[in-house]
Design a protein around this motif. Structure first.
Motif, PDB file in Angstrom:
ATOM      1  N   THR A   4       0.839  -1.189   0.000  1.00 22.33           N
ATOM      2  CA  THR A   4       0.000   0.000   0.000  1.00 22.33           C
ATOM      3  C   THR A   4       0.874   1.238   0.000  1.00 22.33           C
ATOM      4  N   GLU A   5       0.246   2.366  -0.352  1.00 21.03           N
ATOM      5  CA  GLU A   5       0.914   3.659  -0.264  1.00 21.03           C
ATOM      6  C   GLU A   5      -0.023   4.589   0.489  1.00 21.03           C
ATOM      7  N   THR A   6       0.558   5.538   1.210  1.00 17.41           N
ATOM      8  CA  THR A   6      -0.206   6.396   2.109  1.00 17.41           C
ATOM      9  C   THR A   6      -0.293   7.809   1.564  1.00 17.41           C
ATOM     10  N   TYR A   7      -1.489   8.362   1.612  1.00 10.88           N
ATOM     11  CA  TYR A   7      -1.743   9.769   1.286  1.00 10.88           C
ATOM     12  C   TYR A   7      -2.306  10.412   2.542  1.00 10.88           C
ATOM     13  N   THR A   8      -1.962  11.667   2.749  1.00 14.03           N
ATOM     14  CA  THR A   8      -2.413  12.389   3.936  1.00 14.03           C
ATOM     15  C   THR A   8      -3.328  13.527   3.519  1.00 14.03           C
ATOM     16  N   ILE A   9      -4.461  13.606   4.187  1.00 11.06           N
ATOM     17  CA  ILE A   9      -5.414  14.690   3.967  1.00 11.06           C
ATOM     18  C   ILE A   9      -5.346  15.580   5.201  1.00 11.06           C
ATOM     19  N   GLU A  10      -5.207  16.884   4.979  1.00 16.89           N
ATOM     20  CA  GLU A  10      -5.162  17.817   6.097  1.00 16.89           C
ATOM     21  C   GLU A  10      -6.354  18.748   6.032  1.00 16.89           C
ATOM     22  N   GLY A  11      -7.048  18.902   7.160  1.00 14.45           N
ATOM     23  CA  GLY A  11      -8.222  19.759   7.244  1.00 14.45           C
ATOM     24  C   GLY A  11      -7.849  21.194   7.572  1.00 14.45           C
ATOM     25  N   PRO A  12      -8.814  22.093   7.435  1.00 15.07           N
ATOM     26  CA  PRO A  12      -8.567  23.511   7.678  1.00 15.07           C
ATOM     27  C   PRO A  12      -8.150  23.822   9.109  1.00 15.07           C
ATOM     28  N   SER A  13      -8.498  22.964  10.064  1.00 17.01           N
ATOM     29  CA  SER A  13      -8.110  23.212  11.453  1.00 17.01           C
ATOM     30  C   SER A  13      -6.783  22.551  11.810  1.00 17.01           C
ATOM     31  N   GLY A  14      -6.119  21.946  10.815  1.00 19.64           N
ATOM     32  CA  GLY A  14      -4.821  21.327  11.044  1.00 19.64           C
ATOM     33  C   GLY A  14      -4.869  19.853  11.367  1.00 19.64           C
ATOM     34  N   ASP A  15      -6.067  19.291  11.545  1.00 18.33           N
ATOM     35  CA  ASP A  15      -6.160  17.857  11.775  1.00 18.33           C
ATOM     36  C   ASP A  15      -5.847  17.129  10.480  1.00 18.33           C
ATOM     37  N   SER A  16      -5.365  15.915  10.590  1.00 21.97           N
ATOM     38  CA  SER A  16      -5.021  15.174   9.383  1.00 21.97           C
ATOM     39  C   SER A  16      -5.413  13.713   9.519  1.00 21.97           C
ATOM     40  N   GLU A  17      -5.545  13.091   8.378  1.00 21.62           N
ATOM     41  CA  GLU A  17      -5.921  11.677   8.314  1.00 21.62           C
ATOM     42  C   GLU A  17      -5.081  11.033   7.221  1.00 21.62           C
ATOM     43  N   ASP A  18      -4.472   9.913   7.535  1.00 21.60           N
ATOM     44  CA  ASP A  18      -3.745   9.134   6.545  1.00 21.60           C
ATOM     45  C   ASP A  18      -4.688   8.099   5.950  1.00 21.60           C
ATOM     46  N   ILE A  19      -4.646   7.971   4.634  1.00 19.13           N
ATOM     47  CA  ILE A  19      -5.415   6.910   3.985  1.00 19.13           C
ATOM     48  C   ILE A  19      -4.443   6.049   3.195  1.00 19.13           C
ATOM     49  N   GLU A  20      -4.656   4.776   3.253  1.00 17.32           N
ATOM     50  CA  GLU A  20      -3.817   3.841   2.515  1.00 17.32           C
ATOM     51  C   GLU A  20      -4.592   3.325   1.318  1.00 17.32           C
ATOM     52  N   LEU A  21      -3.914   3.287   0.200  1.00 21.07           N
ATOM     53  CA  LEU A  21      -4.482   2.759  -1.037  1.00 21.07           C
ATOM     54  C   LEU A  21      -3.544   1.694  -1.569  1.00 21.07           C
ATOM     55  N   PRO A  22      -4.078   0.707  -2.271  1.00 17.68           N
ATOM     56  CA  PRO A  22      -3.198  -0.296  -2.866  1.00 17.68           C
ATOM     57  C   PRO A  22      -2.230   0.370  -3.853  1.00 17.68           C
ATOM     58  N   GLU A  23      -0.984  -0.004  -3.761  1.00 17.22           N
ATOM     59  CA  GLU A  23       0.017   0.532  -4.681  1.00 17.22           C
ATOM     60  C   GLU A  23      -0.394   0.202  -6.117  1.00 17.22           C
ATOM     61  N   GLY A  24      -0.363   1.198  -6.971  1.00 15.49           N
ATOM     62  CA  GLY A  24      -0.742   1.024  -8.367  1.00 15.49           C
ATOM     63  C   GLY A  24      -2.158   1.465  -8.677  1.00 15.49           C
ATOM     64  N   LEU A  25      -3.018   1.580  -7.657  1.00 18.22           N
ATOM     65  CA  LEU A  25      -4.407   1.976  -7.900  1.00 18.22           C
ATOM     66  C   LEU A  25      -4.488   3.379  -8.476  1.00 18.22           C
ATOM     67  N   VAL A  26      -3.752   4.307  -7.897  1.00 11.84           N
ATOM     68  CA  VAL A  26      -3.787   5.691  -8.384  1.00 11.84           C
ATOM     69  C   VAL A  26      -3.297   5.748  -9.827  1.00 11.84           C
ATOM     70  N   ASP A  27      -2.302   4.941 -10.164  1.00 11.12           N
ATOM     71  CA  ASP A  27      -1.760   4.922 -11.532  1.00 11.12           C
ATOM     72  C   ASP A  27      -2.807   4.510 -12.560  1.00 11.12           C
ATOM     73  N   ILE A  28      -3.753   3.682 -12.162  1.00  6.67           N
ATOM     74  CA  ILE A  28      -4.811   3.247 -13.073  1.00  6.67           C
ATOM     75  C   ILE A  28      -5.613   4.441 -13.574  1.00  6.67           C
ATOM     76  N   PHE A  29      -5.801   5.445 -12.699  1.00  7.60           N
ATOM     77  CA  PHE A  29      -6.628   6.596 -13.031  1.00  7.60           C
ATOM     78  C   PHE A  29      -5.822   7.796 -13.532  1.00  7.60           C
ATOM     79  N   ALA A  30      -4.507   7.695 -13.508  1.00 10.38           N
ATOM     80  CA  ALA A  30      -3.652   8.825 -13.891  1.00 10.38           C
ATOM     81  C   ALA A  30      -3.416   8.864 -15.397  1.00 10.38           C
ATOM     82  N   GLU A  31      -3.347  10.088 -15.906  1.00 10.84           N
ATOM     83  CA  GLU A  31      -2.884  10.274 -17.265  1.00 10.84           C
ATOM     84  C   GLU A  31      -1.362  10.316 -17.209  1.00 10.84           C
TER      85      GLU A  31
END
Length: 94
Positions: A4-31
């Motif tokens: 998996t690979e991890t992406y981090t989302i940060e909110g306006p108040s500074g809180d953050s959440e890490d989300i894991e996606l299967p490696e290669g999934l994002v590449d499927i949707f990328a140009e």
């Protein structure tokens, strides 16, 4: 099973959440050459736009004015990001 690979989302108040996606999934949707973070952001914008549309237009009963305004703003943000209206992207309008 793939790594998996991890992406981090940060909110306006500074809180953050890490989300894991299967490696290669994002590449499927990328140009070719597209930044993976942009792809993840695109999917988030699409998901929120679709969900706001459902709440505003496909819920039973009257829709509160604040929900209608939120949906309208989300539709504008969608069009700014993708250069096409949400109605055209969904194939229907209200």
């Amino acid at each position: 099973m793939v790594d998996t690979e991890t992406y981090t989302i940060e909110g306006p108040s500074g809180d953050s959440e890490d989300i894991e996606l299967p490696e290669g999934l994002v590449d499927i949707f990328a140009e070719q050459g597209e930044d993976p973070t942009d792809v993840v952001a695109d999917v988030l914008v699409q998901a929120f736009a679709q969900q706001a549309h459902v709440v505003a237009h496909h819920s039973e009963g009257d829709v509160a004015s604040d929900i209608a305004a939120i949906n309208e703003t989300m539709e504008d943000l969608f069009e700014e990001r993708f250069g096409v209206s949400l109605a055209d992207a969904l194939g229907h309008s209200h």
